[in-house]
Design a protein around this motif. Structure first.
Motif, PDB file in Angstrom:
ATOM      1  N   GLY A  68      -0.006   6.007   4.693  1.00  0.00           N
ATOM      2  CA  GLY A  68      -1.319   6.468   5.153  1.00  0.00           C
ATOM      3  C   GLY A  68      -2.403   5.430   5.069  1.00  0.00           C
ATOM      4  O   GLY A  68      -3.060   5.114   6.045  1.00  0.00           O
ATOM      5  N   LYS A  69      -2.598   4.881   3.888  1.00  0.00           N
ATOM      6  CA  LYS A  69      -3.678   3.919   3.670  1.00  0.00           C
ATOM      7  C   LYS A  69      -3.174   2.895   2.670  1.00  0.00           C
ATOM      8  O   LYS A  69      -2.535   3.260   1.679  1.00  0.00           O
ATOM      9  N   SER A  70      -3.474   1.635   2.880  1.00  0.00           N
ATOM     10  CA  SER A  70      -2.966   0.610   1.971  1.00  0.00           C
ATOM     11  C   SER A  70      -3.806   0.548   0.702  1.00  0.00           C
ATOM     12  O   SER A  70      -4.941   1.047   0.649  1.00  0.00           O
ATOM     13  N   GLY A  71      -3.231  -0.061  -0.306  1.00  0.00           N
ATOM     14  CA  GLY A  71      -3.964  -0.255  -1.553  1.00  0.00           C
ATOM     15  C   GLY A  71      -5.244  -1.049  -1.338  1.00  0.00           C
ATOM     16  O   GLY A  71      -6.249  -0.815  -2.019  1.00  0.00           O
ATOM     17  N   PHE A  72      -5.217  -1.988  -0.380  1.00  0.00           N
ATOM     18  CA  PHE A  72      -6.430  -2.766  -0.091  1.00  0.00           C
ATOM     19  C   PHE A  72      -7.537  -1.856   0.438  1.00  0.00           C
ATOM     20  O   PHE A  72      -8.699  -1.991   0.052  1.00  0.00           O
ATOM     21  N   ASP A  73      -7.157  -0.949   1.333  1.00  0.00           N
ATOM     22  CA  ASP A  73      -8.153  -0.018   1.890  1.00  0.00           C
ATOM     23  C   ASP A  73      -8.753   0.840   0.781  1.00  0.00           C
ATOM     24  O   ASP A  73      -9.968   1.082   0.736  1.00  0.00           O
ATOM     25  N   ILE A  74      -7.891   1.328  -0.116  1.00  0.00           N
ATOM     26  CA  ILE A  74      -8.363   2.211  -1.201  1.00  0.00           C
ATOM     27  C   ILE A  74      -9.261   1.436  -2.159  1.00  0.00           C
ATOM     28  O   ILE A  74     -10.328   1.911  -2.566  1.00  0.00           O
ATOM     29  N   LEU A  75      -8.852   0.207  -2.482  1.00  0.00           N
ATOM     30  CA  LEU A  75      -9.675  -0.628  -3.373  1.00  0.00           C
ATOM     31  C   LEU A  75     -11.056  -0.858  -2.757  1.00  0.00           C
ATOM     32  O   LEU A  75     -12.091  -0.725  -3.449  1.00  0.00           O
ATOM     33  N   GLY A  76     -11.075  -1.198  -1.468  1.00  0.00           N
ATOM     34  CA  GLY A  76     -12.347  -1.440  -0.796  1.00  0.00           C
ATOM     35  C   GLY A  76     -13.242  -0.202  -0.829  1.00  0.00           C
ATOM     36  O   GLY A  76     -14.453  -0.297  -1.077  1.00  0.00           O
ATOM     37  N   ALA A  77     -12.627   0.961  -0.604  1.00  0.00           N
ATOM     38  CA  ALA A  77     -13.407   2.209  -0.591  1.00  0.00           C
ATOM     39  C   ALA A  77     -13.952   2.522  -1.990  1.00  0.00           C
ATOM     40  O   ALA A  77     -15.079   3.003  -2.130  1.00  0.00           O
ATOM     41  N   LEU A  86     -15.210   1.046 -11.375  1.00  0.00           N
ATOM     42  CA  LEU A  86     -13.949   1.535 -11.950  1.00  0.00           C
ATOM     43  C   LEU A  86     -12.912   0.407 -12.020  1.00  0.00           C
ATOM     44  O   LEU A  86     -12.647  -0.244 -11.006  1.00  0.00           O
ATOM     45  N   PRO A  87     -12.329   0.165 -13.208  1.00  0.00           N
ATOM     46  CA  PRO A  87     -11.301  -0.879 -13.309  1.00  0.00           C
ATOM     47  C   PRO A  87     -10.055  -0.513 -12.488  1.00  0.00           C
ATOM     48  O   PRO A  87      -9.547   0.598 -12.606  1.00  0.00           O
ATOM     49  N   VAL A  88      -9.605  -1.444 -11.689  1.00  0.00           N
ATOM     50  CA  VAL A  88      -8.430  -1.216 -10.840  1.00  0.00           C
ATOM     51  C   VAL A  88      -7.405  -2.320 -11.099  1.00  0.00           C
ATOM     52  O   VAL A  88      -7.716  -3.503 -10.967  1.00  0.00           O
ATOM     53  N   LEU A  89      -6.206  -1.878 -11.487  1.00  0.00           N
ATOM     54  CA  LEU A  89      -5.086  -2.802 -11.649  1.00  0.00           C
ATOM     55  C   LEU A  89      -4.184  -2.645 -10.428  1.00  0.00           C
ATOM     56  O   LEU A  89      -3.685  -1.553 -10.165  1.00  0.00           O
ATOM     57  N   MET A  90      -4.010  -3.711  -9.694  1.00  0.00           N
ATOM     58  CA  MET A  90      -3.225  -3.621  -8.463  1.00  0.00           C
ATOM     59  C   MET A  90      -1.826  -4.162  -8.707  1.00  0.00           C
ATOM     60  O   MET A  90      -1.653  -5.235  -9.297  1.00  0.00           O
ATOM     61  N   LEU A  91      -0.831  -3.400  -8.245  1.00  0.00           N
ATOM     62  CA  LEU A  91       0.569  -3.794  -8.376  1.00  0.00           C
ATOM     63  C   LEU A  91       1.137  -4.053  -6.993  1.00  0.00           C
ATOM     64  O   LEU A  91       0.920  -3.265  -6.082  1.00  0.00           O
ATOM     65  N   THR A  92       1.858  -5.134  -6.864  1.00  0.00           N
ATOM     66  CA  THR A  92       2.465  -5.373  -5.553  1.00  0.00           C
ATOM     67  C   THR A  92       3.717  -6.229  -5.666  1.00  0.00           C
ATOM     68  O   THR A  92       3.829  -7.066  -6.564  1.00  0.00           O
ATOM     69  N   ALA A  93       4.624  -5.978  -4.732  1.00  0.00           N
ATOM     70  CA  ALA A  93       5.781  -6.868  -4.609  1.00  0.00           C
ATOM     71  C   ALA A  93       5.457  -7.974  -3.621  1.00  0.00           C
ATOM     72  O   ALA A  93       6.252  -8.864  -3.412  1.00  0.00           O
ATOM     73  N   LYS A  94       4.284  -7.866  -2.995  1.00  0.00           N
ATOM     74  CA  LYS A  94       3.853  -8.921  -2.087  1.00  0.00           C
ATOM     75  C   LYS A  94       2.992  -9.898  -2.882  1.00  0.00           C
ATOM     76  O   LYS A  94       1.775  -9.817  -2.874  1.00  0.00           O
ATOM     77  N   ASP A  99      -2.358 -12.365  -0.382  1.00  0.00           N
ATOM     78  CA  ASP A  99      -2.573 -10.985  -0.841  1.00  0.00           C
ATOM     79  C   ASP A  99      -3.437 -10.965  -2.097  1.00  0.00           C
ATOM     80  O   ASP A  99      -4.310 -10.114  -2.246  1.00  0.00           O
ATOM     81  N   ARG A 100      -3.143 -11.915  -2.988  1.00  0.00           N
ATOM     82  CA  ARG A 100      -3.954 -11.995  -4.208  1.00  0.00           C
ATOM     83  C   ARG A 100      -5.419 -12.299  -3.845  1.00  0.00           C
ATOM     84  O   ARG A 100      -6.345 -11.689  -4.375  1.00  0.00           O
ATOM     85  N   GLU A 101      -5.585 -13.250  -2.929  1.00  0.00           N
ATOM     86  CA  GLU A 101      -6.946 -13.631  -2.532  1.00  0.00           C
ATOM     87  C   GLU A 101      -7.667 -12.453  -1.863  1.00  0.00           C
ATOM     88  O   GLU A 101      -8.863 -12.242  -2.088  1.00  0.00           O
ATOM     89  N   ARG A 102      -6.909 -11.698  -1.087  1.00  0.00           N
ATOM     90  CA  ARG A 102      -7.529 -10.541  -0.418  1.00  0.00           C
ATOM     91  C   ARG A 102      -7.971  -9.508  -1.446  1.00  0.00           C
ATOM     92  O   ARG A 102      -9.080  -8.956  -1.364  1.00  0.00           O
ATOM     93  N   ALA A 103      -7.097  -9.282  -2.428  1.00  0.00           N
ATOM     94  CA  ALA A 103      -7.432  -8.315  -3.470  1.00  0.00           C
ATOM     95  C   ALA A 103      -8.640  -8.788  -4.280  1.00  0.00           C
ATOM     96  O   ALA A 103      -9.540  -8.000  -4.600  1.00  0.00           O
ATOM     97  N   GLU A 104      -8.665 -10.079  -4.581  1.00  0.00           N
ATOM     98  CA  GLU A 104      -9.791 -10.603  -5.356  1.00  0.00           C
ATOM     99  C   GLU A 104     -11.087 -10.526  -4.558  1.00  0.00           C
ATOM    100  O   GLU A 104     -12.154 -10.244  -5.108  1.00  0.00           O
ATOM    101  N   ALA A 105     -10.976 -10.788  -3.260  1.00  0.00           N
ATOM    102  CA  ALA A 105     -12.179 -10.698  -2.415  1.00  0.00           C
ATOM    103  C   ALA A 105     -12.717  -9.276  -2.376  1.00  0.00           C
ATOM    104  O   ALA A 105     -13.930  -9.056  -2.240  1.00  0.00           O
TER     105      ALA A 105
END
Lengths: 136, 430
Positions: A68-77, A86-94, A99-105
């Protein structure tokens, strides 16, 4: 079914685990519950934000690949909403750099790649819960 | 036989030596006596399968007839030496090596080609690891499953007293996930295996097509005639990679359509592209394609508007880069400045050889107001048969020894110092 009777009497807080893979969700929930955390799980990306509002967690553990929605979309929202700190710990096999840079951004608090050790996961959640501003 | 004697003269000398009549030799190799006469008087370029047939009919090795017999070998040895850091003095000995020890020179050439092929394979595999969606998905699945197995196994190993219900659940999960892990690993291995056994799987389809076209002996002959297109499926049937096979079929179908529009006998008799413009109804790009592909001993380059070489037919003495762009001074690029204008120029390669070049850029899409045409530029290469003033060009910056070229975009592997022109093109240091 709760994790274990040996869990601490006073909970350090509530964790919302957003993960669509049931077996990994089971394992992570068990590890956190044994450490005393109250754990809620959610598997659908589309309704993840509603789950955040409903459970009011201290820490979110968020998978990247969700239906439905990626973790990136949810983090951004989350960062754009009322609970932006809210502290968010992101888990990924990617685990790729982009991907790391996108999450950090997007303002991720912590980024972990699969496979991870149970100890590292627990340490990360504890650390994030002690830093409510979400910066880790 | 002097090394500088033109190929046609060598053929004529050998024929006279064997006392074979011109008509008899022409019949034996399947061409007209008048065409053989033009070849023998060096008025038509000669190469490819026709040169091989003539060499067989005259009982000599192809290299003994070709004035460019070993120029490709010398260039290959020089490039191999330059890649290993040999200096100009050593590189200058390449011609001597190729002449005195041709078998060893060919070994060097083959080794260098094998190394280049391996480098391309590594590059292609790296590219696939980064961008192949099926591989990315399989790896993601694999890593996710590894993660579950690791976490679950750690729980079982590190939790001294565990509720029997949890224990049963974790055992079941471990069983399920270890099976998934095995299937995921097999899937990843299968992906690599399919790519490795696909033959051309380590090449991009465009590279695979270029290699296929160069390996064919007389492809142009098979596509001649009004029904030449019917031969295409059989010609490409041996290409293992489906994408490469499809692309090769598209290229050959276009060639067959060209052959039907401008038959080979007309093309063979033409001395210059101008001779064919009427027959081609003014389609100058068609003229150049046909002269480049149907006549041995001529080279052809077709580029898109981004400068990428989408068709290349090498010719002895004019090496074309296997990867990357060619020399920015080639008229094929200048033709883009004025689409439709037919350019004729004389250029000179670093070895001093002169080449007559014809180039034209033309739209490959139907004209329409308000729509930018999609352009391709076509260049025909013909060895100049008389001396004259020529513009210096190279084979492409990587293998060009011209150090003082203002158009240089990267250092050459043939020369250590960066040319002054290149310095101006490099980004300024902070």
């Amino acid at each position: 079914m709760t994790a274990d009777q040996s869990a601490p009497q006073t909970s350090p807080g509530r964790v919302l685990l957003i993960e669509d893979e049931p077996n990994i969700a089971t394992a992570i929930a068990f590890i956190l519950q044994r450490d005393g955390w109250r754990v809620s799980t959610h598997s659908d990306g589309t309704t993840a934000l509603e789950a955040v509002d409903r459970h009011a967690p201290d820490v979110v553990v968020l998978d990247v690949m969700l239906p439905g929605k990626s973790g990136f979309d949810i983090l951004g929202a989350i960062r754009d909403g009322e609970r932006s700190a809210l502290p968010v710990l992101m888990l990924t096999a990617k685990g790729q750099t982009k991907d790391r840079e996108r999450a950090e951004a997007l303002g991720v608090s912590r980024f972990m790649t699969k496979p991870f050790s149970n100890r590292d996961l627990l340490d990360a959640v504890r650390e994030l819960a002690g830093a409510p501003d979400g910066t880790g | 036989m002097p090394r500088s004697m033109p190929t046609g003269s060598r053929i004529r000398d050998r024929r006279l030596e064997l006392a074979i009549k011109q008509g008899a030799l022409a019949a034996k190799v399947g061409i007209s006596p008048s065409y053989l006469n033009l070849i023998e008087h060096n008025r038509r370029p000669i190469g490819g399968s026709l040169l091989i047939r003539l060499a067989e009919a005259l009982g000599v090795d192809r290299a003994a007839l070709s004035e460019d017999g070993d120029s490709g070998l010398v260039s290959a040895v020089q490039a191999a030496g330059a890649a290993r850091g040999l200096g100009p003095d050593s590189l200058a000995q390449a011609a001597d090596l190729a002449r005195r020890l041709p078998d060893w020179a060919r070994v060097i050439q083959a080794q260098a080609q094998a190394l280049a092929a391996q480098a391309r394979t590594i590059e292609a595999m790296s590219d696939r690891l980064a961008h192949d969606p099926s591989l990315a998905e399989a790896m993601h699945e694999l890593l996710s499953t590894v993660s579950v197995v690791r976490s679950t196994a750690s729980i079982l190993a590190q939790t001294p007293e565990i509720d029997p219900n949890w224990l049963a659940r974790f055992h079941a999960n471990l069983d399920e996930d270890s099976r998934r892990l095995a299937e995921g690993a097999e899937a990843v291995v299968g992906l690599f295996d399919r790519k490795a056994t696909a033959g051309d799987g380590n090449l991009l389809p465009s590279e695979g097509v270029a290699r296929f076209l160069e390996a064919q002996d007389d492809l142009a002959g098979a596509l001649e005639g009004p029904s030449g297109g019917a031969a295409v499926p059989d010609l490409v049937a041996g290409i293992a990679d489906p994408a490469t096979r499809t692309l090769a079929a598209e290229v050959l179908t276009r060639d067959a359509a060209d052959a039907a529009r401008l038959p080979r006998p007309l093309v063979e008799m033409a001395r210059t592209p101008d001779d064919l413009i009427d027959a081609a109804q003014g389609d100058m790009a068609l003229v150049l394609r046909r002269m480049g592909l149907a006549v041995p001993g001529r080279g052809l380059v077709i580029c898109d508007a981004a400068g990428a070489m989408i068709r290349r037919k090498p010719v002895a003495g004019f090496p074309l880069p296997v990867v990357g762009a060619g020399c920015p001074l080639w008229p094929v690029y200048a033709a883009f400045r004025q689409p439709g204008r037919a350019l004729a120029a004389r250029i000179e390669t670093p070895d001093g050889a002169g080449w007559q070049v014809h180039a034209v850029a033309a739209s490959v899409t139907p004209p329409k107001f308000g729509t930018e045409p999609v352009l391709q530029s076509t260049m025909l290469l013909t060895r100049a048969d008389t001396p004259g003033r020529a513009e210096p060009v190279g084979p492409g910056c990587r293998t060009c020894p011209r150090a003082d070229c203002a158009a240089r975009r990267e250092p050459s592997v043939l020369s250590e110092p960066v040319a002054p022109g290149a310095a101006a093109l490099l980004p300024a240091r902070p």
